[in-house]
Design an enzyme around this catalytic site. Structure first.
Site, short mmCIF file in Angstrom:
data_model
loop_
_atom_site.label_atom_id
_atom_site.label_comp_id
_atom_site.label_asym_id
_atom_site.label_seq_id
_atom_site.Cartn_x
_atom_site.Cartn_y
_atom_site.Cartn_z
N GLN A 65 9.30 46.17 -2.87
CA GLN A 65 9.10 44.54 -3.19
C GLN A 65 7.72 44.50 -3.68
O GLN A 65 7.30 43.78 -4.55
CB GLN A 65 9.46 43.52 -1.99
CG GLN A 65 9.29 42.29 -2.37
CD GLN A 65 9.81 41.55 -3.43
OE1 GLN A 65 10.76 42.03 -3.94
NE2 GLN A 65 9.22 40.69 -4.20
N GLU A 66 6.49 45.15 -2.87
CA GLU A 66 5.21 44.94 -3.15
C GLU A 66 4.86 45.53 -4.42
O GLU A 66 4.04 44.96 -5.20
CB GLU A 66 4.50 45.39 -2.07
CG GLU A 66 4.50 44.73 -0.56
CD GLU A 66 3.64 43.47 -0.84
OE1 GLU A 66 3.20 43.23 -1.81
OE2 GLU A 66 3.91 42.58 0.34
N SER A 67 5.13 46.87 -4.72
CA SER A 67 4.91 47.67 -5.88
C SER A 67 5.65 48.52 -6.48
O SER A 67 5.34 49.16 -7.52
CB SER A 67 3.43 48.68 -5.29
OG SER A 67 4.25 49.51 -4.35
N TYR A 152 10.09 36.35 -0.98
CA TYR A 152 9.73 37.51 -0.61
C TYR A 152 10.47 38.27 0.70
O TYR A 152 11.03 39.16 0.60
CB TYR A 152 8.09 37.66 0.00
CG TYR A 152 7.54 38.89 0.41
CD1 TYR A 152 7.08 39.81 -0.46
CD2 TYR A 152 7.75 38.92 1.63
CE1 TYR A 152 6.44 40.84 0.11
CE2 TYR A 152 7.14 40.09 2.35
CZ TYR A 152 6.44 41.00 1.55
OH TYR A 152 5.79 42.34 1.90
#
Length: 268
Positions: A65-67, A152
């Site tokens: 999800q982050e990168s 998120y």
């Protein structure tokens, strides 16, 4: 086996002489061979999960999800690397290079582990704090009413259930976290060129993996032994030059030549 054609002698000599750092007996060639070694993110995630007692699937879900598993990712707010660590957070976690995948993932794993402990294992609250900060979770008494944070948490939890695989994502292990900080860097230039003897051919045939090469080198001598050998080799060469020059000087003196004349002949 004969060792010849030592190249880049000045650089090697300087490296061996200017090293004031103490080395332990555990110093070996594997520390140097493992630097700049390609590894999969899957290996790093598993290593981080074991070290910080966090679910490897959770770590991969956060990274996805982050990168999207991009070690070079930078967000608009300045978050960096696979786990998107903010500069201040990275510094607090001891991450010196946020774009090094292993350091970054280890830092992210350490961070989410602390948050899970803080929220008694509540994964959703820990994820909310990872995204929006513990202050906002405390302020709102739960997941903050921020659309970004709420989305998120939902997306990470979805990835968490998907058993993601990061084994096909390869990165360069730049820092080799298993290397002690009390070691020096092996010169990157070639130090020894061996003659193409039958012994060398046999050694090359018998060594097919990095692990086998490490074992062979450590059987012969350690890195400390290698640096001592370089010091002895070049130290002896300088001594020989000095002795030879002194012998020439004494020969001139025996011929009755004065010091100015001797110096003039030496300069020719």
């Amino acid at each position: 086996m004969q060792v010849n054609n030592v190249s880049n002698s000045t650089q090697v000599l300087q490296t061996s002489r200017t090293t004031n750092t103490k080395k332990t007996s555990s110093t070996s060639f594997d520390s140097y061979l493992n630097q700049n070694k390609e590894v999969s993110l899957e290996e790093i995630f598993e290593k981080a999960a074991d070290k910080y007692d966090v679910s490897v699937d959770l770590l991969k879900a956060i990274a996805k999800q982050e990168s999207n598993f991009n070690a070079d990712a930078v967000s608009k707010s300045g978050a960096m690397g696979v786990m998107q660590l903010m500069p201040a957070t990275a510094k607090e976690l001891g991450v010196t290079n946020a774009f090094d995948a292993e350091q970054n993932i280890m830092g992210g794993a350490k961070y989410i582990s602390k948050l899970l402990d803080q929220y008694n294992g509540d994964t959703k609250l820990a994820l909310a704090a990872y995204n929006a900060g513990s202050g906002n979770v405390r302020k709102y008494g739960g997941i903050p009413p921020f659309k970004e944070t709420q989305n998120y948490v939902v997306k990470v939890m979805q990835y968490y259930e998907q058993n993601l695989d990061a084994s096909n994502v390869m990165v360069t292990n730049k820092t080799a976290s298993n290397v002690s900080t009390n070691t020096t860097t092996l010169p990157t230039t070639s130090v020894v060129n061996r003659s193409n003897s039958s012994d060398d051919v046999e050694i090359n045939k018998s060594i097919s993996t990095t692990e086998e090469l490490e074992d062979k080198l450590n059987e012969i001598f350690s890195m400390n032994d290698y640096l001592k050998m370089i010091e002895i080799m070049f130290g002896s060469e300088e001594k020989q030059d000095s002795e030879q020059e002194d012998a020439i000087y004494q020969s001139y003196k025996q011929l009755g030549m004065s010091t100015p004349i001797i110096n003039m002949l030496k300069g020719i």
